[in-house]
Scaffold this motif. Structure first.
Motif, PDB file in Angstrom:
ATOM      1  N   CYS A  84       0.828  -1.217   0.000  1.00 47.17           N
ATOM      2  CA  CYS A  84       0.000   0.000   0.000  1.00 47.17           C
ATOM      3  C   CYS A  84       0.857   1.259   0.000  1.00 47.17           C
ATOM      4  N   GLY A  85       1.858   1.311   0.877  1.00 47.32           N
ATOM      5  CA  GLY A  85       2.720   2.477   0.942  1.00 47.32           C
ATOM      6  C   GLY A  85       3.551   2.668  -0.318  1.00 47.32           C
ATOM      7  N   THR A  86       3.904   1.570  -0.973  1.00 46.57           N
ATOM      8  CA  THR A  86       4.631   1.661  -2.245  1.00 46.57           C
ATOM      9  C   THR A  86       3.725   2.250  -3.324  1.00 46.57           C
ATOM     10  N   ALA A  87       2.453   1.841  -3.317  1.00 46.83           N
ATOM     11  CA  ALA A  87       1.497   2.372  -4.309  1.00 46.83           C
ATOM     12  C   ALA A  87       1.348   3.883  -4.161  1.00 46.83           C
ATOM     13  N   THR A  88       1.315   4.378  -2.922  1.00 50.30           N
ATOM     14  CA  THR A  88       1.181   5.828  -2.736  1.00 50.30           C
ATOM     15  C   THR A  88       2.474   6.546  -3.077  1.00 50.30           C
ATOM     16  N   GLN A  89       3.588   5.973  -2.688  1.00 51.30           N
ATOM     17  CA  GLN A  89       4.879   6.613  -2.965  1.00 51.30           C
ATOM     18  C   GLN A  89       5.152   6.680  -4.466  1.00 51.30           C
ATOM     19  N   GLU A  90       4.858   5.595  -5.172  1.00 52.73           N
ATOM     20  CA  GLU A  90       5.103   5.546  -6.624  1.00 52.73           C
ATOM     21  C   GLU A  90       3.930   6.099  -7.432  1.00 52.73           C
ATOM     22  N   ARG A  91       2.789   6.317  -6.756  1.00 52.44           N
ATOM     23  CA  ARG A  91       1.584   6.816  -7.417  1.00 52.44           C
ATOM     24  C   ARG A  91       1.192   5.904  -8.579  1.00 52.44           C
ATOM     25  N   ALA A  92       1.316   4.601  -8.334  1.00 50.89           N
ATOM     26  CA  ALA A  92       1.047   3.614  -9.373  1.00 50.89           C
ATOM     27  C   ALA A  92       0.474   2.342  -8.751  1.00 50.89           C
ATOM     28  N   THR A  93      -0.387   1.678  -9.510  1.00 51.30           N
ATOM     29  CA  THR A  93      -0.957   0.411  -9.073  1.00 51.30           C
ATOM     30  C   THR A  93       0.142  -0.620  -8.861  1.00 51.30           C
ATOM     31  N   GLN A  94      -0.007  -1.378  -7.786  1.00 49.88           N
ATOM     32  CA  GLN A  94       0.913  -2.473  -7.486  1.00 49.88           C
ATOM     33  C   GLN A  94       0.162  -3.782  -7.670  1.00 49.88           C
ATOM     34  N   LEU A  95       0.570  -4.565  -8.645  1.00 46.17           N
ATOM     35  CA  LEU A  95      -0.012  -5.874  -8.935  1.00 46.17           C
ATOM     36  C   LEU A  95       1.010  -6.903  -8.462  1.00 46.17           C
ATOM     37  N   VAL A  96       0.693  -7.595  -7.358  1.00 46.80           N
ATOM     38  CA  VAL A  96       1.669  -8.473  -6.706  1.00 46.80           C
ATOM     39  C   VAL A  96       1.166  -9.917  -6.745  1.00 46.80           C
ATOM     40  N   ASN A 123      -7.083  15.623  -7.281  1.00 47.03           N
ATOM     41  CA  ASN A 123      -6.456  16.948  -7.377  1.00 47.03           C
ATOM     42  C   ASN A 123      -4.948  16.873  -7.150  1.00 47.03           C
ATOM     43  N   ASP A 124      -4.312  15.871  -7.737  1.00 44.80           N
ATOM     44  CA  ASP A 124      -2.871  15.633  -7.663  1.00 44.80           C
ATOM     45  C   ASP A 124      -2.365  15.305  -6.258  1.00 44.80           C
ATOM     46  N   GLU A 125      -3.276  14.992  -5.342  1.00 42.08           N
ATOM     47  CA  GLU A 125      -2.925  14.590  -3.978  1.00 42.08           C
ATOM     48  C   GLU A 125      -3.364  13.141  -3.762  1.00 42.08           C
ATOM     49  N   ILE A 126      -2.596  12.405  -2.954  1.00 45.25           N
ATOM     50  CA  ILE A 126      -2.985  11.039  -2.606  1.00 45.25           C
ATOM     51  C   ILE A 126      -4.135  11.103  -1.603  1.00 45.25           C
TER      52      ILE A 126
END
Length: 159
Positions: A84-96, A123-126
């Protein structure tokens, strides 16, 4: 009144029907909590072979547990940690396909084997993430990713 839906047709056709249901279900409701709760319930009844469906929302730089379906979960996840934290940091879906191969995976439920996390960006915010866990490896594919990203886009109209 909502009734349990039986989905027939291709995977894509079923997802298309789900997106229409989500939009209809949330129409006219302005409570973010209610909309996230109903979205997680809808996804939980739609998806097979999943053991957790829910949301984390961003609060003071960390993800905090929101509405979900499943066993009790981790309450806070630091930005950049776990799937979850990786998805927010990278701003990209994580398919694991196998969570045990994901560096720094946070195991909230020992039964989880695979996971997909879609960031929710307003609005460009997580705003937060949609997080779905499965008790089998390789549960999610690119079709799931495409439509779950569309699910989030539909949901964002009601947040």
């Amino acid at each position: 009144m909502f009734e349990v839906q039986s989905y027939t047709g291709t995977k894509s056709q079923s997802y298309e029907q789900l997106l229409k249901q989500l939009d209809s279900l949330l129409e006219g409701e302005d409570s973010v909590t209610a909309n996230l709760a109903n979205a997680s319930a809808l996804l939980n009844q739609f998806l097979d072979n999943v053991n957790w469906v829910g949301f984390y929302t961003m609060n003071h730089g960390e993800l905090v547990l929101g509405p979900f379906q499943g066993l009790p979960a981790c309450v806070k996840i630091p930005n950049g940690k776990g799937v979850c934290g990786t998805a927010t940091q990278e701003r990209a879906t994580q398919l694991v396909p196998d969570v045990h191969q994901f560096p720094g995976h946070i195991a909230c439920d020992a039964q989880s084997q695979s996971e997909i996390v879609v960031p929710i960006i307003q609005n460009d915010e997580i705003f937060g993430v949609l997080d779905i866990d499965a008790p089998i490896k390789e549960r999610f594919d690119e079709t799931d990713q495409h439509y779950l990203e569309q699910f989030v886009e539909t949901l964002k109209k009601h947040l």
